[in-house]
Write a protein that holds these residues in place. Structure first.
Motif, PDB file in Angstrom:
ATOM      1  N   LEU A 127       0.875  -1.040  -0.358  1.00  0.00           N
ATOM      2  CA  LEU A 127       0.072   0.567  -0.214  1.00  0.00           C
ATOM      3  C   LEU A 127       0.667   1.156   0.045  1.00  0.00           C
ATOM      4  CD1 LEU A 127      -3.378  -1.166   2.331  1.00  0.00           C
ATOM      5  CD2 LEU A 127      -3.233  -0.620   0.041  1.00  0.00           C
ATOM      6  N   LYS A 128       1.774   1.213   1.389  1.00  0.00           N
ATOM      7  CA  LYS A 128       2.982   2.689   0.924  1.00  0.00           C
ATOM      8  C   LYS A 128       3.702   2.333  -0.472  1.00  0.00           C
ATOM      9  CE  LYS A 128       6.569   3.947   3.760  1.00  0.00           C
ATOM     10  NZ  LYS A 128       7.501   3.624   5.046  1.00  0.00           N
ATOM     11  N   ALA A 131       0.941   3.943  -3.174  1.00  0.00           N
ATOM     12  CA  ALA A 131       0.891   5.342  -2.845  1.00  0.00           C
ATOM     13  C   ALA A 131       1.801   6.354  -3.275  1.00  0.00           C
ATOM     14  CB  ALA A 131       0.038   5.476  -1.240  1.00  0.00           C
ATOM     15  N   ALA A 132       3.349   6.282  -3.012  1.00  0.00           N
ATOM     16  CA  ALA A 132       3.956   7.234  -3.130  1.00  0.00           C
ATOM     17  C   ALA A 132       4.423   6.967  -4.703  1.00  0.00           C
ATOM     18  CB  ALA A 132       5.367   6.052  -3.328  1.00  0.00           C
ATOM     19  N   ARG A 135       1.351   9.306  -5.829  1.00  0.00           N
ATOM     20  CA  ARG A 135       2.505  11.066  -5.232  1.00  0.00           C
ATOM     21  C   ARG A 135       2.510  11.127  -6.490  1.00  0.00           C
ATOM     22  NH1 ARG A 135       2.508  11.199   0.624  1.00  0.00           N
ATOM     23  NH2 ARG A 135       0.000  12.335   0.631  1.00  0.00           N
ATOM     24  N   ASP A 139       2.506  14.043  -9.516  1.00  0.00           N
ATOM     25  CA  ASP A 139       3.587  14.984 -10.228  1.00  0.00           C
ATOM     26  C   ASP A 139       3.828  15.127 -11.412  1.00  0.00           C
ATOM     27  OD1 ASP A 139       3.962  16.379  -7.391  1.00  0.00           O
ATOM     28  OD2 ASP A 139       5.684  14.224  -7.763  1.00  0.00           O
TER      29      ASP A 139
ATOM     30  N   SER B  85      -2.363   9.774   2.083  1.00  0.00           N
ATOM     31  CA  SER B  85      -0.547   9.684   4.009  1.00  0.00           C
ATOM     32  C   SER B  85      -1.512   9.182   4.476  1.00  0.00           C
ATOM     33  CB  SER B  85      -1.894  11.526   4.039  1.00  0.00           C
ATOM     34  OG  SER B  85      -3.223  11.421   4.078  1.00  0.00           O
ATOM     35  N   ASP B  88       1.472   6.937   3.058  1.00  0.00           N
ATOM     36  CA  ASP B  88       2.644   7.072   3.015  1.00  0.00           C
ATOM     37  C   ASP B  88       2.740   8.833   3.746  1.00  0.00           C
ATOM     38  OD1 ASP B  88       4.424   7.877   1.758  1.00  0.00           O
ATOM     39  OD2 ASP B  88       4.166   9.097  -0.189  1.00  0.00           O
ATOM     40  N   ARG B  90       2.592  11.204   4.274  1.00  0.00           N
ATOM     41  CA  ARG B  90       3.367  13.224   4.221  1.00  0.00           C
ATOM     42  C   ARG B  90       1.916  14.515   3.888  1.00  0.00           C
ATOM     43  NH1 ARG B  90       7.731  12.727  -0.455  1.00  0.00           N
ATOM     44  NH2 ARG B  90       6.188  11.080  -1.339  1.00  0.00           N
ATOM     45  N   PRO B  91       2.538  15.280   4.443  1.00  0.00           N
ATOM     46  CA  PRO B  91       1.712  16.390   3.975  1.00  0.00           C
ATOM     47  C   PRO B  91       0.766  15.886   2.418  1.00  0.00           C
ATOM     48  CG  PRO B  91       3.814  17.693   3.985  1.00  0.00           C
ATOM     49  CD  PRO B  91       4.037  15.942   3.686  1.00  0.00           C
ATOM     50  N   ARG B  92      -0.477  17.567   2.491  1.00  0.00           N
ATOM     51  CA  ARG B  92      -1.188  16.867   1.158  1.00  0.00           C
ATOM     52  C   ARG B  92      -0.758  17.297   0.311  1.00  0.00           C
ATOM     53  NH1 ARG B  92      -6.316  15.395   4.457  1.00  0.00           N
ATOM     54  NH2 ARG B  92      -5.954  12.845   2.918  1.00  0.00           N
ATOM     55  N   THR B  93      -0.518  16.624  -0.721  1.00  0.00           N
ATOM     56  CA  THR B  93      -0.441  17.128  -2.005  1.00  0.00           C
ATOM     57  C   THR B  93      -1.555  17.583  -2.991  1.00  0.00           C
ATOM     58  OG1 THR B  93      -0.689  14.482  -3.015  1.00  0.00           O
ATOM     59  CG2 THR B  93       1.573  15.877  -2.257  1.00  0.00           C
TER      60      THR B  93
END
Lengths: 227, 227
Positions: A127-128, A131-132, A135, A139, B85, B88, B90-93
């Motif tokens: 999951l990690k 999720a990464a 993200r 981007d 989050s 992972d 970290r702050p919301r993106t």
DNA sequence: CAACTACTGTGACCTATATCGCATCCGCGT
DNA sequence: ACGCGGATGCGATATAGGTCACAGTAGTTG
């Protein structure tokens, strides 16, 4: 097969686990060797395995009807791919092709599923990882909308540098093993435009161009150009 | 709070579970109400909750330094967001902003973690959801590279139709609640270009434009234009 | 080492789309 | 009902970057 274990153990997927936990799984690992340009699997294939790169580099590509291509990622040692069809069992949506001579560990989905069910940490690890990745993909999407081609090239080189960079006498050597064509597909631009962007950076002394590699000379300026 | 339970139960996250399994979790659900334009959370915030849309619509947006914006998604009833989050941390993106008056169920990460650990099916469900999202995001990326703006608009309208479409006398009504500006941010183009694409489609009789909605009249041709 | 083939470098176009500038239009609040 | 602010429609212009054409270069294979 010792080196196989070594890399596998360090792969994010398994790093939290001890020997015993992974023993059963490692028994079912198959090793795959590919030469530069060889295809591991193609878009549309049935996917029933997940791979971890042991050595070498693999590109994930998608192609449009008219033959144009688009690289989703270039993966190096320790990185995993082909896991989407494990949870979302549909045909592969990208092809995997070796960029250099490559050795992979292949794990059958049928072997993995019970393993994941019995090891909750692995599910969390996955999951990690997803999720990464999500993200990161977001981007890249924003960059396609907001950033011009030279900017995307700069950003991509910095990313490749994080993955493959080796500090040298004269700068940070990034041996990415990609042709400019491939680099262009990775940033979503034409080969020519990428070539011109690289030439411009070289002219300004920010980097030096080598065969399937660049040497970053002024990372700070590259970074500023990237955002 | 009955309607809350109803939608929650149907949300993909929980659909595989029975009453008992979710009882504990539902106790810790908080309800949030937002008016059109209100911000639930903003890029850079600490994120410690996951949300499920009960009614209304929410947009997830990212903004560039110069203020330009980019919509990642528009989410309707049953859909989940803010889960990245959780795995992972970290702050919301991205920011989450209500597109219409909206009711949400908020689930604290601290309540969720033990729940996931104790319910392996939920972890699998989440993996499945993330895998599907990753596939979709990769599709969008390819479109940004390969497809022109009218094509992306057509594709996006068809996607919105799947989510929000209601069959009517005269065609498929898609009340998306987005301004053309927002639609433009969603396909990664300028407001004007999207406007012209819509006008062109309307002229050809493929759709009719209404306030914050379109009526699809010739879905087949829209589909052909999209690819 | 010759001769292909694949890659790189660069200029001359051309086209899609962003940007700018208005002219409506429409819904909402007083 | 009126006026105001945001939303829409649309033409004129500017430009990033794609496409084309070709030349140089290097790497591989016979």
């Amino acid at each position: 097969m010792d080196e196989t274990n070594e890399v596998l153990r360090k792969a994010p997927l398994f790093e939290a686990l001890d020997e015993d936990a992974t023993a059963a799984l490692r028994a079912s690992v198959s090793e795959v060797r590919l030469g530069r340009g060889q295809t591991l699997f193609a878009e549309g294939d049935e996917g029933d395995r997940l791979y971890v790169v042991l050595s070498g580099k693999v590109k994930l590509t998608r192609s449009a009807v008219d033959g144009r291509e688009n690289l989703l990622a270039v993966l190096g040692p320790g990185e995993m791919f082909g896991e989407l069809s494990l949870f979302d069992p549909r045909p592969r949506t990208a092809s995997a092709i070796a960029v250099t001579d490559t050795v992979l560990a292949g794990l059958g989905h049928d072997d993995l599923r019970p393993f994941i069910a019995s090891q909750p940490q692995v599910a969390l690890q996955l999951l990690k990882a997803l999720a990464a990745r999500l993200r990161r993909t977001n981007d890249v999407m924003s960059d396609l909308v907001f950033t011009d081609v030279p900017g995307r090239v700069a950003k991509q080189l910095l990313e490749l540098a994080e993955k493959f960079g080796k500090e040298g006498e004269d700068g940070l050597h990034v041996h990415h093993d990609l042709t400019q064509e491939e680099l262009a597909q990775l940033v979503g631009a034409s080969r020519e435009t990428v070539n011109k962007a690289l030439a411009e950076f070289a002219l300004r002394g920010w980097l030096r161009i080598e065969a399937k590699a660049v040497v970053l000379l002024d990372i700070e300026r590259m970074r500023r150009r990237a955002r």
